[in-house]
Design a protein around this motif. Sequence first.
Motif, PDB file in Angstrom:
ATOM      1  N   ASP A  16      20.258  52.247  38.302  1.00  0.00           N
ATOM      2  CA  ASP A  16      20.820  53.285  37.422  1.00  0.00           C
ATOM      3  C   ASP A  16      22.184  53.827  37.862  1.00  0.00           C
ATOM      4  N   LYS A  17      22.765  53.207  38.891  1.00  0.00           N
ATOM      5  CA  LYS A  17      24.114  53.617  39.304  1.00  0.00           C
ATOM      6  C   LYS A  17      25.148  52.986  38.375  1.00  0.00           C
ATOM      7  N   LYS A  18      26.216  53.743  38.139  1.00  0.00           N
ATOM      8  CA  LYS A  18      27.331  53.199  37.343  1.00  0.00           C
ATOM      9  C   LYS A  18      28.315  52.557  38.315  1.00  0.00           C
ATOM     10  N   VAL A  19      28.517  51.263  38.154  1.00  0.00           N
ATOM     11  CA  VAL A  19      29.374  50.521  39.091  1.00  0.00           C
ATOM     12  C   VAL A  19      30.629  50.050  38.357  1.00  0.00           C
ATOM     13  N   LEU A  20      31.774  50.516  38.840  1.00  0.00           N
ATOM     14  CA  LEU A  20      33.053  50.086  38.269  1.00  0.00           C
ATOM     15  C   LEU A  20      33.488  48.835  39.036  1.00  0.00           C
ATOM     16  N   ILE A  21      33.573  47.707  38.336  1.00  0.00           N
ATOM     17  CA  ILE A  21      33.981  46.471  39.016  1.00  0.00           C
ATOM     18  C   ILE A  21      35.362  46.059  38.535  1.00  0.00           C
ATOM     19  N   ARG A  22      36.315  45.994  39.462  1.00  0.00           N
ATOM     20  CA  ARG A  22      37.648  45.463  39.132  1.00  0.00           C
ATOM     21  C   ARG A  22      37.520  43.942  39.183  1.00  0.00           C
ATOM     22  N   THR A  69      46.821  39.106  23.119  1.00  0.00           N
ATOM     23  CA  THR A  69      45.618  39.548  22.419  1.00  0.00           C
ATOM     24  C   THR A  69      44.743  40.461  23.274  1.00  0.00           C
ATOM     25  N   GLY A  70      45.084  40.628  24.540  1.00  0.00           N
ATOM     26  CA  GLY A  70      44.280  41.503  25.383  1.00  0.00           C
ATOM     27  C   GLY A  70      42.933  40.888  25.708  1.00  0.00           C
ATOM     28  N   LEU A  71      41.953  41.759  25.967  1.00  0.00           N
ATOM     29  CA  LEU A  71      40.673  41.264  26.491  1.00  0.00           C
ATOM     30  C   LEU A  71      39.574  41.089  25.450  1.00  0.00           C
ATOM     31  N   LEU A  72      39.842  41.442  24.192  1.00  0.00           N
ATOM     32  CA  LEU A  72      38.797  41.265  23.179  1.00  0.00           C
ATOM     33  C   LEU A  72      38.332  39.807  23.078  1.00  0.00           C
ATOM     34  N   PRO A  73      39.253  38.832  23.014  1.00  0.00           N
ATOM     35  CA  PRO A  73      38.777  37.435  22.976  1.00  0.00           C
ATOM     36  C   PRO A  73      37.970  37.057  24.221  1.00  0.00           C
ATOM     37  N   VAL A  74      38.321  37.665  25.342  1.00  0.00           N
ATOM     38  CA  VAL A  74      37.577  37.389  26.583  1.00  0.00           C
ATOM     39  C   VAL A  74      36.157  37.930  26.455  1.00  0.00           C
ATOM     40  N   CYS A  75      36.043  39.138  25.893  1.00  0.00           N
ATOM     41  CA  CYS A  75      34.721  39.745  25.705  1.00  0.00           C
ATOM     42  C   CYS A  75      33.867  38.881  24.764  1.00  0.00           C
ATOM     43  N   PHE A  91      32.560  46.021  24.169  1.00  0.00           N
ATOM     44  CA  PHE A  91      33.994  46.124  24.399  1.00  0.00           C
ATOM     45  C   PHE A  91      34.485  47.518  24.037  1.00  0.00           C
ATOM     46  N   ILE A  92      35.270  48.125  24.913  1.00  0.00           N
ATOM     47  CA  ILE A  92      35.821  49.453  24.625  1.00  0.00           C
ATOM     48  C   ILE A  92      37.337  49.361  24.615  1.00  0.00           C
ATOM     49  N   VAL A 112      26.329  46.204  30.312  1.00  0.00           N
ATOM     50  CA  VAL A 112      27.684  45.879  30.770  1.00  0.00           C
ATOM     51  C   VAL A 112      28.682  46.277  29.700  1.00  0.00           C
ATOM     52  N   ILE A 113      29.734  46.983  30.123  1.00  0.00           N
ATOM     53  CA  ILE A 113      30.829  47.221  29.189  1.00  0.00           C
ATOM     54  C   ILE A 113      32.124  46.702  29.807  1.00  0.00           C
ATOM     55  N   LEU A 114      33.048  46.314  28.921  1.00  0.00           N
ATOM     56  CA  LEU A 114      34.354  45.815  29.367  1.00  0.00           C
ATOM     57  C   LEU A 114      35.427  46.644  28.685  1.00  0.00           C
ATOM     58  N   PHE A 115      36.343  47.158  29.495  1.00  0.00           N
ATOM     59  CA  PHE A 115      37.474  47.917  28.956  1.00  0.00           C
ATOM     60  C   PHE A 115      38.591  46.966  28.541  1.00  0.00           C
ATOM     61  N   GLU A 116      39.387  47.430  27.600  1.00  0.00           N
ATOM     62  CA  GLU A 116      40.613  46.710  27.224  1.00  0.00           C
ATOM     63  C   GLU A 116      41.550  46.626  28.433  1.00  0.00           C
ATOM     64  N   ASN A 117      42.444  45.671  28.398  1.00  0.00           N
ATOM     65  CA  ASN A 117      43.509  45.469  29.380  1.00  0.00           C
ATOM     66  C   ASN A 117      44.048  46.787  29.941  1.00  0.00           C
TER      67      ASN A 117
END
Length: 385
Positions: A16-22, A69-75, A91-92, A112-117
Amino acid sequence: MTITPITVLQESDLRDKKVLIRVDFNVQVYEGRILDDLRIRKTLETIVYVRGKGAKVILVSHNESKDGTGLLPVCEYINEMYKNECGQVTFISDFMAESTKETIASMNSGDVILFENLRVLPGEKANDVEFSKYLASLADLYVNDAFAVSHRKHASVVGVPALFPGKKYAGIQLMKEVDALKKALKPSHPFIFILGGAKFETKLPLIQKFSETADMIFLGGALLNDVLKAKGFDVGMSLVSAGEFDLSGVISNPKVLIPTDVVVERGGQAVIVPVNEVLTNDAIMDVGPSFTSMLKQHAESSQFILWNGPMGNYEKGYKDQTIGMAKVVFESKAQALLGGGDTTAAIKELGYEEKESEHVFISTGGGAMLEFLQYETLPGILALE
Ligand code: ADP
Ligand code: MG
């Protein structure tokens, strides 16, 4: 000082920990398609690990793909290809919006969530404190699994971990990169260093550094053109580095080996000629086959091979010797380390991941690999100490 791998954390630490992964999802996207997903694939292990221990995962990355196009196609790509590993990734696009906090608050274990570039905002590259504080406020723990960007003093690489004392960890791929590259700092002998690519100014310090440890330096790529020119040969229309350098130390260095023949583009044709027979209208595009034979002869008895930079202009199709030399390296028994965005792209057709083994490591980093080898650490690694 040491860095702590994420794998020291167990379920009781991560549930239940929120982990920010670069991560480094800076993959080339062309017309919405992912051209090479090596960097994505290499990060899956960390994502699977923390999800498997019940964490909530927030992935942050940059992307500088030429089509913008940023990270949307990656998501979308991850959701299509790696559902087993990542689940359905959300995707956020506006990660600074108030609603982002709500989205994160409603995450379940394993989500899992992924932020934009991140670089859409200036705070990332500027290593802005407020930007770092904002990113840090979203998570309980920080992980860096982005070796290829760890030479950059950007917010998500150095600013954010500074805000997680005792709660910052190295991802699994980052640990693998560091362990593999450390071996290059204390290599077994005979040790062959293969250096190609372009821009002498960025590579000259490496020749100086590895002159001390390497037994042989095979010099190819556009760097060779500079050396031939400094030796007084005609290099015709070949690409040479801009600016003035003193290459006398390279030329007189008995460890530095250069080819006796080269492939030139002459009237639209590829022609193999001795290095002293390049004509004014020729452009040197690749090292000659004798260089590959020379490498083969020495690789058989070597213990360690380090390689950065393609031997020729592979984008224009001059990749035969790069491919040939890669085969020599893979077939040798030497411990081998290869890296660089162009280097890995040039040998992609060999199916390099299948080539990776106990004795071959392929680094995701180009600039990061070179800087690590030069300074023996990187800002993003220091930030984890
Ligand atoms: P990496 O990304 O693997 O670190 P570099 O960026 O240093 O490698 O260099 C790659 C570039 O060098 C490629 O664009 C390639 O076309 C160029 N190159 C190599 N040999 C030649 C050559 N003989 N003439 C022109 N360009 C060359
Ligand atoms: Mg490059």
